[in-house]
Design a protein around this motif. Sequence first.
Motif, PDB file in Angstrom:
ATOM      1  N   GLN A 257       9.477   9.279  -9.104  1.00 57.72           N
ATOM      2  CA  GLN A 257       8.958   9.240  -7.744  1.00 57.72           C
ATOM      3  C   GLN A 257       9.685   8.195  -6.907  1.00 57.72           C
ATOM      4  N   LEU A 258       9.749   8.471  -5.615  1.00 58.97           N
ATOM      5  CA  LEU A 258      10.176   7.518  -4.600  1.00 58.97           C
ATOM      6  C   LEU A 258       8.948   7.260  -3.739  1.00 58.97           C
ATOM      7  N   PHE A 259       8.690   5.986  -3.404  1.00 60.91           N
ATOM      8  CA  PHE A 259       7.446   5.611  -2.744  1.00 60.91           C
ATOM      9  C   PHE A 259       7.715   5.125  -1.321  1.00 60.91           C
TER      10      PHE A 259
ATOM     11  N   PHE B 228      11.051   2.684   1.968  1.00 63.36           N
ATOM     12  CA  PHE B 228      11.049   3.474   0.739  1.00 63.36           C
ATOM     13  C   PHE B 228      11.574   2.623  -0.411  1.00 63.36           C
ATOM     14  N   VAL B 229      10.963   2.758  -1.576  1.00 66.68           N
ATOM     15  CA  VAL B 229      11.439   2.066  -2.770  1.00 66.68           C
ATOM     16  C   VAL B 229      11.360   3.003  -3.965  1.00 66.68           C
TER      17      VAL B 229
ATOM     18  N   LYS C 154       0.864  -1.169   0.000  1.00 64.72           N
ATOM     19  CA  LYS C 154       0.000   0.000   0.000  1.00 64.72           C
ATOM     20  C   LYS C 154       0.905   1.224   0.000  1.00 64.72           C
ATOM     21  N   VAL C 155       0.668   2.149  -0.910  1.00 64.06           N
ATOM     22  CA  VAL C 155       1.465   3.373  -0.963  1.00 64.06           C
ATOM     23  C   VAL C 155       0.996   4.326   0.130  1.00 64.06           C
TER      24      VAL C 155
ATOM     25  N   LEU D 135       3.311  -0.829  -8.975  1.00 61.06           N
ATOM     26  CA  LEU D 135       3.738   0.343  -8.211  1.00 61.06           C
ATOM     27  C   LEU D 135       3.995   1.532  -9.124  1.00 61.06           C
ATOM     28  N   PHE D 136       4.683   1.269 -10.246  1.00 60.62           N
ATOM     29  CA  PHE D 136       4.993   2.341 -11.189  1.00 60.62           C
ATOM     30  C   PHE D 136       5.080   1.756 -12.593  1.00 60.62           C
TER      31      PHE D 136
END
Length: 258
Positions: free
Chosen positions: A246-248, A238-239, A30-31, A211-212
């Motif tokens: 973006q960094l998530f 963080f990934v 979950k972001v 995710l991306f």
Amino acid sequence: MSRWFHRSLVLILLASVAPAWAAIPVYGFKVVHTYPHDTAAYTEGLFFKDGQLYESTGQLGISTVRKVDLESGEVLQRQRVPKQYFGEGIVDWKDRMIQLTWQSQTGFVYDLASLTPKKTFSYPGEGWALTRDDHQLYMSDGSAELRVLDPETLAEIRRIKVTADGVPVTNLNELEWVDGEIYANVWLTSRIARINPTSGHVVGWIDLTGLFDNSQLPNPVDDVLNGIAWDAAHKRLFVTGKCWPQLFEVTLVPRTGK
């Protein structure tokens, strides 16, 4: 890594590791929050320390190590790697930052505060990524083995064979120490392996599919998931990926299925 593969070879790679994913717990995500990330940063290493991100970027001639403000993505400090080296993973140890390079068998030690180079060191084979616990460093080289290094001498102590249901897991890339486990990106996939550092067994998979969408990037085959950082004080994960915008920050969600 910047290694162009024929698509059939990628499919062979994925097929070879797929059986090892069958019986191990899988976690979705979950972001929680997104942060800006430099799209010129070909991310090879990432860690979080004292409220700041530290990142290494690759590619010959333009590799760097840098300190980055998490909230804004602003590069606060930057040190360029000599042009003949392809920068790879980084880790902190005491007042130092240690960096690998890809195929040059040469690593760099920097002053962590200033990012000033202090010395070099050597190792056999390729260098991909680094992480640490409180006593030793862990290094990946693209194989199914993690090297354990003495943090002071940087000499190899031993190796850990990484397996999932008895099958070796190759292409272990960017590493992070998270609550007693080693998290490792599996290069060219959307998976992160959760590795028991004592046994080398994969005890869980994190599936970051969706995710991306990197198909929107100029080099989608190359600009893949790669970059894990853990804020131990606040339990934040963080990934990011190579050249991602973006960094998530994500939390893990247990799920069933492959």
